[in-house]
Design an enzyme around this catalytic site. Structure first.
Site, PDB file in Angstrom:
ATOM      1  N   SER A  22     -42.512  43.672 -14.080  1.00 21.13           N
ATOM      2  CA  SER A  22     -41.203  43.106 -14.387  1.00 21.13           C
ATOM      3  C   SER A  22     -40.659  42.255 -13.237  1.00 21.13           C
ATOM      4  O   SER A  22     -40.756  42.635 -12.069  1.00 21.13           O
ATOM      5  CB  SER A  22     -40.227  44.243 -14.672  1.00 21.13           C
ATOM      6  OG  SER A  22     -38.948  43.721 -14.938  1.00 21.13           O
ATOM      7  N   LEU A  74     -31.048  40.688 -10.718  1.00 19.85           N
ATOM      8  CA  LEU A  74     -31.255  40.835 -12.167  1.00 19.85           C
ATOM      9  C   LEU A  74     -30.826  39.608 -12.965  1.00 19.85           C
ATOM     10  O   LEU A  74     -30.286  39.734 -14.063  1.00 19.85           O
ATOM     11  CB  LEU A  74     -30.518  42.078 -12.697  1.00 19.85           C
ATOM     12  CG  LEU A  74     -30.959  43.424 -12.115  1.00 19.85           C
ATOM     13  CD1 LEU A  74     -30.045  44.547 -12.633  1.00 19.85           C
ATOM     14  CD2 LEU A  74     -32.408  43.742 -12.479  1.00 19.85           C
ATOM     15  N   ASN A 129     -35.609  50.202 -16.111  1.00 15.95           N
ATOM     16  CA  ASN A 129     -35.388  49.999 -14.678  1.00 15.95           C
ATOM     17  C   ASN A 129     -34.174  50.821 -14.268  1.00 15.95           C
ATOM     18  O   ASN A 129     -33.046  50.449 -14.556  1.00 15.95           O
ATOM     19  CB  ASN A 129     -35.158  48.506 -14.419  1.00 15.95           C
ATOM     20  CG  ASN A 129     -34.836  48.201 -12.969  1.00 15.95           C
ATOM     21  OD1 ASN A 129     -34.820  49.097 -12.125  1.00 15.95           O
ATOM     22  ND2 ASN A 129     -34.581  46.937 -12.686  1.00 15.95           N
ATOM     23  N   CYS A 132     -30.644  50.868 -10.633  1.00 24.77           N
ATOM     24  CA  CYS A 132     -29.389  50.149 -10.822  1.00 24.77           C
ATOM     25  C   CYS A 132     -28.251  51.134 -10.594  1.00 24.77           C
ATOM     26  O   CYS A 132     -28.350  52.297 -10.966  1.00 24.77           O
ATOM     27  CB  CYS A 132     -29.264  49.624 -12.250  1.00 24.77           C
ATOM     28  SG  CYS A 132     -30.606  48.578 -12.786  1.00 24.77           S
ATOM     29  N   ASN A 194     -40.896  50.855  -8.014  1.00 25.97           N
ATOM     30  CA  ASN A 194     -40.070  49.672  -7.845  1.00 25.97           C
ATOM     31  C   ASN A 194     -40.057  49.355  -6.351  1.00 25.97           C
ATOM     32  O   ASN A 194     -40.725  50.019  -5.570  1.00 25.97           O
ATOM     33  CB  ASN A 194     -38.660  49.948  -8.391  1.00 25.97           C
ATOM     34  CG  ASN A 194     -38.018  48.675  -8.919  1.00 25.97           C
ATOM     35  OD1 ASN A 194     -38.131  47.612  -8.304  1.00 25.97           O
ATOM     36  ND2 ASN A 194     -37.344  48.772 -10.050  1.00 25.97           N
ATOM     37  N   GLY A 246     -48.098  46.210  -4.604  1.00 22.33           N
ATOM     38  CA  GLY A 246     -49.029  45.569  -3.679  1.00 22.33           C
ATOM     39  C   GLY A 246     -50.419  45.297  -4.198  1.00 22.33           C
ATOM     40  O   GLY A 246     -51.338  45.072  -3.409  1.00 22.33           O
TER      41      GLY A 246
HETATM   42  C1  LIG Z   1     -38.790  38.712  -7.088  1.00 27.80           C
HETATM   43  C2  LIG Z   1     -38.922  40.053  -7.723  1.00 27.80           C
HETATM   44  C3  LIG Z   1     -38.157  40.368  -8.842  1.00 27.80           C
HETATM   45  C4  LIG Z   1     -38.239  41.610  -9.450  1.00 27.80           C
HETATM   46  N1  LIG Z   1     -37.478  41.875 -10.545  1.00 27.80           N
HETATM   47  C5  LIG Z   1     -37.579  43.094 -11.158  1.00 27.80           C
HETATM   48  C6  LIG Z   1     -36.824  43.381 -12.326  1.00 27.80           C
HETATM   49  O1  LIG Z   1     -36.075  42.543 -12.839  1.00 27.80           O
HETATM   50  N2  LIG Z   1     -36.943  44.616 -12.886  1.00 27.80           N
HETATM   51  C7  LIG Z   1     -37.786  45.563 -12.370  1.00 27.80           C
HETATM   52  O2  LIG Z   1     -37.867  46.656 -12.932  1.00 27.80           O
HETATM   53  N3  LIG Z   1     -38.531  45.306 -11.265  1.00 27.80           N
HETATM   54  C8  LIG Z   1     -38.445  44.104 -10.649  1.00 27.80           C
HETATM   55  N4  LIG Z   1     -39.214  43.845  -9.538  1.00 27.80           N
HETATM   56  C9  LIG Z   1     -40.110  44.900  -8.996  1.00 27.80           C
HETATM   57  C10 LIG Z   1     -41.552  44.716  -9.453  1.00 27.80           C
HETATM   58  O3  LIG Z   1     -41.676  44.831 -10.847  1.00 27.80           O
HETATM   59  C11 LIG Z   1     -42.471  45.735  -8.777  1.00 27.80           C
HETATM   60  O4  LIG Z   1     -42.081  47.035  -9.141  1.00 27.80           O
HETATM   61  C12 LIG Z   1     -42.459  45.636  -7.249  1.00 27.80           C
HETATM   62  O5  LIG Z   1     -42.367  44.297  -6.840  1.00 27.80           O
HETATM   63  C13 LIG Z   1     -43.690  46.260  -6.613  1.00 27.80           C
HETATM   64  O6  LIG Z   1     -44.883  45.638  -7.013  1.00 27.80           O
HETATM   65  P1  LIG Z   1     -45.622  44.459  -6.161  1.00 27.80           P
HETATM   66  O7  LIG Z   1     -45.757  44.979  -4.758  1.00 27.80           O
HETATM   67  O8  LIG Z   1     -46.930  44.240  -6.837  1.00 27.80           O
HETATM   68  O9  LIG Z   1     -44.726  43.290  -6.224  1.00 27.80           O
HETATM   69  C14 LIG Z   1     -39.134  42.586  -8.921  1.00 27.80           C
HETATM   70  C15 LIG Z   1     -39.918  42.270  -7.817  1.00 27.80           C
HETATM   71  C16 LIG Z   1     -39.834  41.023  -7.217  1.00 27.80           C
HETATM   72  C17 LIG Z   1     -40.703  40.721  -6.029  1.00 27.80           C
END
Ligand SMILES: Cc1cc2nc3c(=O)[nH]c(=O)nc-3n(C[C@H](O)[C@H](O)[C@H](O)COP(=O)(O)O)c2cc1C
Lengths: 307, 267
Positions: A22, A74, A129, A132, A194, A246
């Site tokens: 997400s 968001l 999510n 919040c 998250n 990651g």
């Molecule tokens: C720019 C950005 C926006 C994100 N927006 C959301 C979101 O709207 N809702 C949500 O549940 N997680 C959001 N996340 C979290 C990611 O879904 C994920 O859980 C988190 O980045 C860890 O994974 P990664 O290390 O592969 O990025 C966001 C992450 C990033 C970097």
């Protein structure tokens, strides 16, 4: 040898265990020039809220060592536009779509979920999510409070029969306890993690690099936290876990599966390469062939822990 | 707006040299991106580091296109640009582009191109395109000192350099020169890209005199393709609703990077 990459969460079967996370893949269609999204195990959408949201003022992102901090706030089109513009597009998208929902009260989440339920459409489930603030309990995040998490899950459970996934925050003392609360509330699966709290400061200006001062850290630097979280959750509860944090390669996916994940989501890495998840899916097939793994499920939770 | 296809392509570095103090020009082959016919203002998002130590690409405006070759002009100011400056001929370079919109209409106006520092690429390329098309125009380039300039001060050819220390061209910022030119020419239209103080000064000036002006906005970017929603700029708007999306904040990577000066505010 044909390898079976399919996995199940609740009643839903996915063609492979690699999803996109997400907030890191928009609404699913932005990258159509660069990637065939139908190959993905699933697309998890940007968090959808009751009303459209502009999000936070800039600066919203900054790179950190092997990661990044974000405070997007968001930003999203809101549930009404989402139903009007995106739900019809998902009819032909060729893979499962999971709608991620965010809110600031139980009613907010319910409002979005109920609207989506009555709109029909090709959405196989919801990811909630919970990172919040809950305005009904003094703005403490749902994600840090087992009671809020349980009540929210219960309310949503009673409103849908579809796949219900609770997405947990790593910014808690005992993620196993929150996971148990979500399962008591009726969650079919849990996703973790998250983003972590993160902050960076420009010494020249003494200003934090993002407008909210503290933001959410993601990317390869958080992978070990994600893997440990999945490991703890899968020990604490019996529902499938989706590993996030990651992931950039097939090796990372294998680590998450061994730690107990039934599926994974690729996040920040999409920003560098929108086709990275599809590449990982291909590599996963090759890995299984080379290692005589007939079905991907044979890897789930198979870490050989020390006693 | 013409919607072009985004292409992910591995180019080959053909040349990478320091053209003025701390300012580099890199040229590389990128046939498929060139086939999309990029136009001044558009940019590339470049992966500088194969490892994941620097996960994000770096947005770089295109400074020139020649057949299947692209070039960028960049100032070394951080880790990413430092790595880029060390690329050798023959290296593979991981590109995404062409991205964003481009400079617009010049007809019926006298274009005045204003650039400086990290924001030279689109200005230099637009200058070349206007020259090729025989469009009479002026170009004003600012820097701190003579060693950061790679053009020659040549007002007869409509090229004006300015320096903060007076070591070449007009002494001071670009603004006095810009104002003077605006007084002299018919229907000036400004096109600007540069460091934030310069952009703010141009913005203030055109709003005061109501000159048409297109600004190429620099922003920290995550994906540059609309996924992350990281690179926003505030829109000038006096009728904000309680709940809205992209009405208050515009996404620089897909809505920009070129904006009419009237559309945006610099906070
Ligand atoms: C720019 C950005 C926006 C994100 N927006 C959301 C979101 O709207 N809702 C949500 O549940 N997680 C959001 N996340 C979290 C990611 O879904 C994920 O859980 C988190 O980045 C860890 O994974 P990664 O290390 O592969 O990025 C966001 C992450 C990033 C970097």
């Amino acid at each position: 040898m044909t390898v079976d990459l399919s996995v199940s969460l609740g009643d839903v079967s996915f063609k492979n265990p690699v999803f996109v996370a997400s907030g890191t893949f928009g609404y699913g269609t932005e990258s159509n020039d660069l990637v065939d999204v139908s190959q993905l195990g699933a697309i998890v959408t940007k968090s959808i809220t009751k009303h459209p949201r502009e999000g936070n003022p800039p600066p919203r992102i900054v790179e950190t060592p092997s990661g990044m901090i974000n405070s997007i706030g968001l930003a999203n089109i809101g549930v009404d536009k989402y139903i009007e513009k995106m739900i019809p597009v998902y009819e032909k998208i060729g893979t499962h779509v999971i709608t991620n929902i965010a809110g600031f009260s139980i009613d907010d989440y319910l409002h979005v979920l109920e609207k989506l339920e009555s709109s029909g459409g090709n959405v196989c489930g919801y990811e909630i999510n919970v990172s919040c603030p809950n305005v009904d309990t003094g703005r403490m995040e749902f994600s840090v409070d087992p009671k809020s998490t349980r009540e929210l899950t219960k309310a949503l459970r009673s409103a849908t029969k579809k796949l219900l996934i609770l997405k947990l925050s790593p910014n808690v003392t005992d993620i196993g306890e929150i996971a148990a609360a979500a399962v008591e509330g009726g969650a079919d699966a849990l996703s973790a993690i998250n983003t972590l709290f993160g902050m960076s400061i420009d010494p020249a200006t003494r200003r934090p690099n993002i407008n909210t001062n503290i933001g959410g850290l993601s990317g390869p630097s958080i992978r070990p936290v994600g893997i440990a979280s999945v490991y703890k959750i899968s020990k604490a509860v019996d529902v499938p876990v989706i590993g996030i944090g990651g992931i950039t390669s097939v090796k990372d996916v294998i680590e998450y599966l061994l730690a107990g994940a039934s599926a994974v989501q690729v996040g920040t890495a999409n920003f560098r390469d929108a086709a990275i998840a599809t590449r990982i899916i291909n590599d996963l097939g090759t890995y299984c062939e080379e290692n005589d793994i007939a079905t991907i499920c044979d890897l789930i939770g198979k870490v050989e822990s020390y006693d | 707006m013409i919607v072009k296809k985004m292409i992910a392509e591995k180019g080959t570095v053909l040349n990478n040299e320091e053209i003025a103090h701390g300012i580099y020009q890199m040229t590389f082959s990128a046939e498929r991106i060139c086939n999309e016919e990029p136009f001044p203002g558009q940019f590339l998002n470049i992966c500088v580091d194969d490892s994941w130590e620097h996960p994000l690409r770096r947005p770089m405006s295109i400074a020139d296109v020649n057949d299947n070759q692209l070039s960028i002009i960049y100032k070394v100011f951080g880790e990413g640009t430092k790595i880029l400056s060390e690329y050798k001929n023959g290296y593979s370079i991981d590109l995404l582009g062409p991205l964003g919109n481009s400079f617009g209409e010049t007809e019926g106006t006298t274009p005045i191109l204003i650039g400086g520092g990290v924001g030279l690429s689109p200005i230099i390329w637009f200058h070349k395109v206007l020259q090729t098309n025989g469009v009479e125009h002026k170009i004003v380039v600012g820097a701190q000192s003579v060693n950061e300039h790679f053009l020659s001060h040549d007002p007869e050819e409509n090229i004006y350099l300015t320096t903060d220390d007076g070591s070449v061209g007009e002494h001071g910022t670009v603004m006095p020169t810009v104002k003077k030119i605006c007084d002299e020419v018919e229907n000036p239209k400004l096109f600007s890209c540069g460091p934030e103080p310069m952009m703010k000064a141009v913005h203030l000036f055109v709003n005061k005199f109501d000159f048409p002006c297109e600004l190429s906005v620099e922003s920290y970017m995550g994906c540059a393709t609309g996924l992350c929603q990281g690179c926003v700029i505030e829109r000038a708007s006096n009728s904000l609703k309680e709940h809205s999306y992209h009405e208050r904040y515009s996404l620089v990577c897909t809505d920009g990077p070129i904006y009419q000066a009237k559309e945006i505010v610099f906070s």
